[in-house]
Design an enzyme around this catalytic site. Structure first.
Site, PDB file in Angstrom:
ATOM      1  N   GLU A  42      15.894 -27.452 -13.629  1.00 24.75           N
ATOM      2  CA  GLU A  42      14.592 -27.543 -14.292  1.00 24.75           C
ATOM      3  C   GLU A  42      14.689 -28.537 -15.440  1.00 24.75           C
ATOM      4  O   GLU A  42      15.645 -28.513 -16.217  1.00 24.75           O
ATOM      5  CB  GLU A  42      14.173 -26.172 -14.842  1.00 24.75           C
ATOM      6  CG  GLU A  42      12.855 -26.259 -15.606  1.00 24.75           C
ATOM      7  CD  GLU A  42      12.464 -24.945 -16.260  1.00 24.75           C
ATOM      8  OE1 GLU A  42      12.202 -23.976 -15.535  1.00 24.75           O
ATOM      9  OE2 GLU A  42      12.414 -24.908 -17.505  1.00 24.75           O
ATOM     10  N   TYR A  74       5.427 -27.441 -17.066  1.00 21.35           N
ATOM     11  CA  TYR A  74       4.022 -27.782 -17.306  1.00 21.35           C
ATOM     12  C   TYR A  74       3.638 -27.121 -18.612  1.00 21.35           C
ATOM     13  O   TYR A  74       3.830 -25.905 -18.766  1.00 21.35           O
ATOM     14  CB  TYR A  74       3.228 -27.217 -16.130  1.00 21.35           C
ATOM     15  CG  TYR A  74       1.798 -27.605 -16.064  1.00 21.35           C
ATOM     16  CD1 TYR A  74       1.420 -28.792 -15.429  1.00 21.35           C
ATOM     17  CD2 TYR A  74       0.812 -26.792 -16.610  1.00 21.35           C
ATOM     18  CE1 TYR A  74       0.091 -29.142 -15.346  1.00 21.35           C
ATOM     19  CE2 TYR A  74      -0.515 -27.149 -16.526  1.00 21.35           C
ATOM     20  CZ  TYR A  74      -0.873 -28.323 -15.892  1.00 21.35           C
ATOM     21  OH  TYR A  74      -2.192 -28.675 -15.807  1.00 21.35           O
ATOM     22  N   ALA A  76       1.791 -25.350 -21.744  1.00 18.03           N
ATOM     23  CA  ALA A  76       0.754 -24.311 -21.830  1.00 18.03           C
ATOM     24  C   ALA A  76      -0.623 -24.957 -21.945  1.00 18.03           C
ATOM     25  O   ALA A  76      -0.832 -25.870 -22.733  1.00 18.03           O
ATOM     26  CB  ALA A  76       1.019 -23.431 -23.039  1.00 18.03           C
ATOM     27  N   HIS A 102       5.788 -27.420 -11.814  1.00 19.22           N
ATOM     28  CA  HIS A 102       5.275 -26.132 -12.278  1.00 19.22           C
ATOM     29  C   HIS A 102       3.778 -26.334 -12.550  1.00 19.22           C
ATOM     30  O   HIS A 102       3.347 -27.435 -12.850  1.00 19.22           O
ATOM     31  CB  HIS A 102       5.925 -25.709 -13.600  1.00 19.22           C
ATOM     32  CG  HIS A 102       7.404 -25.515 -13.521  1.00 19.22           C
ATOM     33  ND1 HIS A 102       8.100 -24.759 -14.437  1.00 19.22           N
ATOM     34  CD2 HIS A 102       8.347 -25.977 -12.651  1.00 19.22           C
ATOM     35  CE1 HIS A 102       9.399 -24.767 -14.139  1.00 19.22           C
ATOM     36  NE2 HIS A 102       9.569 -25.504 -13.063  1.00 19.22           N
ATOM     37  N   ARG A 132       1.137 -18.145 -14.258  1.00 17.48           N
ATOM     38  CA  ARG A 132      -0.019 -17.877 -15.120  1.00 17.48           C
ATOM     39  C   ARG A 132       0.076 -18.712 -16.384  1.00 17.48           C
ATOM     40  O   ARG A 132      -0.893 -19.315 -16.819  1.00 17.48           O
ATOM     41  CB  ARG A 132      -0.052 -16.392 -15.498  1.00 17.48           C
ATOM     42  CG  ARG A 132      -1.257 -16.035 -16.343  1.00 17.48           C
ATOM     43  CD  ARG A 132      -1.091 -14.714 -17.049  1.00 17.48           C
ATOM     44  NE  ARG A 132      -0.082 -14.782 -18.095  1.00 17.48           N
ATOM     45  CZ  ARG A 132       0.237 -13.782 -18.893  1.00 17.48           C
ATOM     46  NH1 ARG A 132      -0.367 -12.616 -18.754  1.00 17.48           N
ATOM     47  NH2 ARG A 132       1.166 -13.923 -19.814  1.00 17.48           N
ATOM     48  N   ASP A 134       1.200 -18.901 -20.642  1.00 14.41           N
ATOM     49  CA  ASP A 134       0.881 -18.078 -21.812  1.00 14.41           C
ATOM     50  C   ASP A 134      -0.222 -18.775 -22.603  1.00 14.41           C
ATOM     51  O   ASP A 134      -0.255 -20.006 -22.653  1.00 14.41           O
ATOM     52  CB  ASP A 134       2.119 -17.911 -22.699  1.00 14.41           C
ATOM     53  CG  ASP A 134       3.163 -17.049 -22.005  1.00 14.41           C
ATOM     54  OD1 ASP A 134       2.806 -15.925 -21.586  1.00 14.41           O
ATOM     55  OD2 ASP A 134       4.302 -17.511 -21.844  1.00 14.41           O
ATOM     56  N   LYS A 192       1.955 -11.459  -5.691  1.00 14.46           N
ATOM     57  CA  LYS A 192       2.086 -12.929  -5.662  1.00 14.46           C
ATOM     58  C   LYS A 192       2.718 -13.376  -4.340  1.00 14.46           C
ATOM     59  O   LYS A 192       2.316 -14.367  -3.749  1.00 14.46           O
ATOM     60  CB  LYS A 192       2.970 -13.418  -6.824  1.00 14.46           C
ATOM     61  CG  LYS A 192       2.387 -13.169  -8.191  1.00 14.46           C
ATOM     62  CD  LYS A 192       3.072 -13.979  -9.286  1.00 14.46           C
ATOM     63  CE  LYS A 192       4.289 -13.321  -9.867  1.00 14.46           C
ATOM     64  NZ  LYS A 192       4.742 -13.961 -11.125  1.00 14.46           N
ATOM     65  N   LYS A 299      19.557 -31.854 -20.454  1.00 15.22           N
ATOM     66  CA  LYS A 299      20.915 -32.368 -20.693  1.00 15.22           C
ATOM     67  C   LYS A 299      21.789 -31.980 -19.503  1.00 15.22           C
ATOM     68  O   LYS A 299      21.712 -30.851 -19.008  1.00 15.22           O
ATOM     69  CB  LYS A 299      21.526 -31.736 -21.952  1.00 15.22           C
ATOM     70  CG  LYS A 299      20.766 -32.053 -23.218  1.00 15.22           C
ATOM     71  CD  LYS A 299      21.270 -33.353 -23.827  1.00 15.22           C
ATOM     72  CE  LYS A 299      20.615 -33.641 -25.143  1.00 15.22           C
ATOM     73  NZ  LYS A 299      19.814 -34.848 -25.159  1.00 15.22           N
TER      74      LYS A 299
HETATM   75  P1  FAD Z   1       1.862 -13.323 -13.858  1.00 14.50           P
HETATM   76  O1  FAD Z   1       2.515 -13.210 -12.545  1.00 14.50           O
HETATM   77  O2  FAD Z   1       0.385 -13.391 -13.883  1.00 14.50           O
HETATM   78  O3  FAD Z   1       2.363 -12.081 -14.746  1.00 14.50           O
HETATM   79  C1  FAD Z   1       2.115 -11.988 -16.127  1.00 14.50           C
HETATM   80  C2  FAD Z   1       2.080 -10.517 -16.541  1.00 14.50           C
HETATM   81  O4  FAD Z   1       0.911  -9.891 -15.993  1.00 14.50           O
HETATM   82  C3  FAD Z   1       3.249  -9.686 -16.046  1.00 14.50           C
HETATM   83  O5  FAD Z   1       3.544  -8.710 -17.013  1.00 14.50           O
HETATM   84  C4  FAD Z   1       2.752  -9.035 -14.760  1.00 14.50           C
HETATM   85  O6  FAD Z   1       3.411  -7.810 -14.482  1.00 14.50           O
HETATM   86  C5  FAD Z   1       1.279  -8.835 -15.085  1.00 14.50           C
HETATM   87  N1  FAD Z   1       0.423  -9.030 -13.899  1.00 14.50           N
HETATM   88  C6  FAD Z   1       0.585  -9.932 -12.909  1.00 14.50           C
HETATM   89  N2  FAD Z   1      -0.409  -9.854 -12.010  1.00 14.50           N
HETATM   90  C7  FAD Z   1      -1.241  -8.898 -12.452  1.00 14.50           C
HETATM   91  C8  FAD Z   1      -2.463  -8.378 -11.973  1.00 14.50           C
HETATM   92  N3  FAD Z   1      -3.033  -8.845 -10.849  1.00 14.50           N
HETATM   93  N4  FAD Z   1      -3.052  -7.390 -12.691  1.00 14.50           N
HETATM   94  C9  FAD Z   1      -2.480  -6.933 -13.842  1.00 14.50           C
HETATM   95  N5  FAD Z   1      -1.322  -7.379 -14.348  1.00 14.50           N
HETATM   96  C10 FAD Z   1      -0.709  -8.366 -13.661  1.00 14.50           C
HETATM   97  N6  FAD Z   1       5.350 -21.350 -18.630  1.00 14.50           N
HETATM   98  C11 FAD Z   1       4.710 -22.526 -18.863  1.00 14.50           C
HETATM   99  O7  FAD Z   1       3.777 -22.573 -19.665  1.00 14.50           O
HETATM  100  N7  FAD Z   1       5.084 -23.666 -18.207  1.00 14.50           N
HETATM  101  C12 FAD Z   1       6.090 -23.690 -17.300  1.00 14.50           C
HETATM  102  O8  FAD Z   1       6.402 -24.742 -16.730  1.00 14.50           O
HETATM  103  C13 FAD Z   1       6.793 -22.468 -17.042  1.00 14.50           C
HETATM  104  N8  FAD Z   1       7.781 -22.415 -16.129  1.00 14.50           N
HETATM  105  C14 FAD Z   1       8.383 -21.219 -15.831  1.00 14.50           C
HETATM  106  C15 FAD Z   1       9.357 -21.166 -14.826  1.00 14.50           C
HETATM  107  C16 FAD Z   1       9.971 -19.953 -14.498  1.00 14.50           C
HETATM  108  C17 FAD Z   1      11.006 -19.923 -13.396  1.00 14.50           C
HETATM  109  C18 FAD Z   1       9.623 -18.774 -15.202  1.00 14.50           C
HETATM  110  C19 FAD Z   1      10.303 -17.474 -14.886  1.00 14.50           C
HETATM  111  C20 FAD Z   1       8.655 -18.806 -16.198  1.00 14.50           C
HETATM  112  C21 FAD Z   1       8.015 -20.021 -16.518  1.00 14.50           C
HETATM  113  N9  FAD Z   1       7.012 -20.107 -17.489  1.00 14.50           N
HETATM  114  C22 FAD Z   1       6.366 -21.300 -17.739  1.00 14.50           C
HETATM  115  C23 FAD Z   1       6.673 -18.927 -18.286  1.00 14.50           C
HETATM  116  C24 FAD Z   1       5.499 -18.119 -17.684  1.00 14.50           C
HETATM  117  O9  FAD Z   1       4.329 -18.895 -17.693  1.00 14.50           O
HETATM  118  C25 FAD Z   1       5.337 -16.862 -18.545  1.00 14.50           C
HETATM  119  O10 FAD Z   1       6.438 -16.027 -18.363  1.00 14.50           O
HETATM  120  C26 FAD Z   1       4.024 -16.096 -18.376  1.00 14.50           C
HETATM  121  O11 FAD Z   1       3.950 -15.118 -19.425  1.00 14.50           O
HETATM  122  C27 FAD Z   1       3.879 -15.324 -17.072  1.00 14.50           C
HETATM  123  O12 FAD Z   1       3.675 -16.154 -16.009  1.00 14.50           O
HETATM  124  P2  FAD Z   1       3.646 -15.526 -14.516  1.00 14.50           P
HETATM  125  O13 FAD Z   1       3.316 -16.601 -13.600  1.00 14.50           O
HETATM  126  O14 FAD Z   1       4.865 -14.734 -14.276  1.00 14.50           O
HETATM  127  O15 FAD Z   1       2.378 -14.546 -14.698  1.00 14.50           O
END
Ligand code: FAD
Length: 311
Positions: A42, A74, A76, A102, A132, A134, A192, A299
């Site tokens: 990454e 990507y 926020a 992403h 999703r 943050d 998902k 890095k």
């Molecule tokens: P979700 O799957 O939507 O989950 C978020 C929370 O909501 C979880 O607690 C889940 O249990 C809950 N949830 C999920 N679906 C539902 C539903 N239908 N109803 C109710 N609750 C639900 N962030 C960035 O901004 N840019 C990046 O490039 C980036 N890359 C990442 C790469 C990886 C491999 C990982 C692990 C994380 C990355 N993140 C990135 C961080 C990520 O965006 C955050 O962790 C964010 O808080 C959650 O994203 P998610 O896609 O897991 O969300």
């Protein structure tokens, strides 16, 4: 100008020419069905031209382990969309490796997602990591009511219906910080995957036992796609508290004590972090993982040191 409109106009002027690229882009499904450990990295979009040049040098070094893909983060709310897309283009053209962009649905509406999909199509990109994201902390203009989707499962569904992309999603061996329980989080992960994801890439973690429990529970929940561990070697004492509070990562008492004991000795902390990552990955390989996703922080050195001890 609305953010969505600005994004569209920025994209229209991008000088991408995919016909020049000799790189065959593999899909996530192809990558994880090759029967060998897939090493992937990454990176994040560099801010300046100099940072971009530095990153290209780092990527050359990382080619040593024939990465199967490089994923590009990507920002926020779409804050790095242009830079992310530029970097994807550069990686495809110069590194000849598959890419996984992403993408976050926070800060996006259906129109802007469709525009992004068109860009990926023009670049001949086959994959996406659907997230999703943050809510942006320092952007008072961010209005959640304008987002088309609230959770990544809805984004996956939309991507399935509007593209042929292979989709990966995020998983959390130490539980996502917002989820009440790991079980609830895994139910959401299942949503998902059922919506059409082909792989799960995990958040960084340091306790392999949590990864083992997590994958056991995902299997029980009927999640049958590869779960790929995300590894960030802890090489700086100041990272520890930040990582715990941001990602909710569990760090063993022993490791915390080791780091605490050596906190003023940068070299020793680095050595502890690298040794732990080597130990983690060796155990994970024995467990049967199909790939390892290294968080490089742009890095090559640390990931290279770790992988040299394994491959
Ligand atoms: P979700 O799957 O939507 O989950 C978020 C929370 O909501 C979880 O607690 C889940 O249990 C809950 N949830 C999920 N679906 C539902 C539903 N239908 N109803 C109710 N609750 C639900 N962030 C960035 O901004 N840019 C990046 O490039 C980036 N890359 C990442 C790469 C990886 C491999 C990982 C692990 C994380 C990355 N993140 C990135 C961080 C990520 O965006 C955050 O962790 C964010 O808080 C959650 O994203 P998610 O896609 O897991 O969300």
């Amino acid at each position: 100008m609305s953010d969505a409109k600005k994004t569209v106009e920025q994209f229209i002027i991008l000088p991408y020419n995919t016909s020049m690229s000799s790189c065959k882009q593999l899909t996530i499904k192809e990558i994880y069905s090759q029967g060998k450990l897939a090493v992937t990295y990454e990176v994040f979009p560099p801010k300046t031209e100099q940072d971009k040049l530095n990153l290209m040098e780092e990527l050359k070094k990382l080619k040593k382990f024939s990465p199967q893909f490089i994923s590009v983060t990507y920002g926020a709310g779409g804050s790095t969309q242009q830079r992310s897309t530029d970097l994807l283009n550069v990686i495809i053209e110069s590194c000849e490796v598959s890419v996984v962009p992403h993408f976050t649905c926070i800060g996006s509406n259906k129109e802007s997602i469709l525009q992004f999909l068109q860009i990926l199509k023009n670049l001949n990109i086959k994959n996406i990591l659907a997230l999703r994201g943050d809510p942006p902390q320092n952007n008072p203009a961010y209005n959640p009511a304008l987002d088309s989707f609230k959770h990544a499962n809805e984004l996956v569904e939309f991507l399935r219906s509007n593209s042929d992309l292979n989709i990966a999603v995020a998983g959390y061996p130490d539980k996502h910080p917002e989820a009440k329980t790991l079980e609830e989080d895994i139910d959401n992960l299942k949503r998902k995957v059922d919506a059409g994801a082909s792989a799960v890439i995990t958040q960084l973690f340091y306790a392999n036992d949590n990864f083992f429990k997590f994958t056991e529970k995902t299997k029980k929940a009927g999640i049958n796609v590869p779960v790929i561990p995300g590894i960030l070697p802890l090489t700086n004492y100041n990272q520890v508290e930040r990582i715990i509070s941001l990602c909710g990562a569990v760090i063993s008492k022993e490791m915390k004590e080791q780091l605490e004991l050596n906190k003023n000795d940068k070299e020793t902390v680095r050595k502890i972090g690298i040794e732990h990552a080597v130990y983690q990955i060796k155990e994970l390989i024995k467990f049967g993982i199909k790939g390892v996703h290294m968080y490089t922080l742009n890095k090559a050195e640390v990931s290279t040191k770790v992988l040299e001890n394994i491959l």
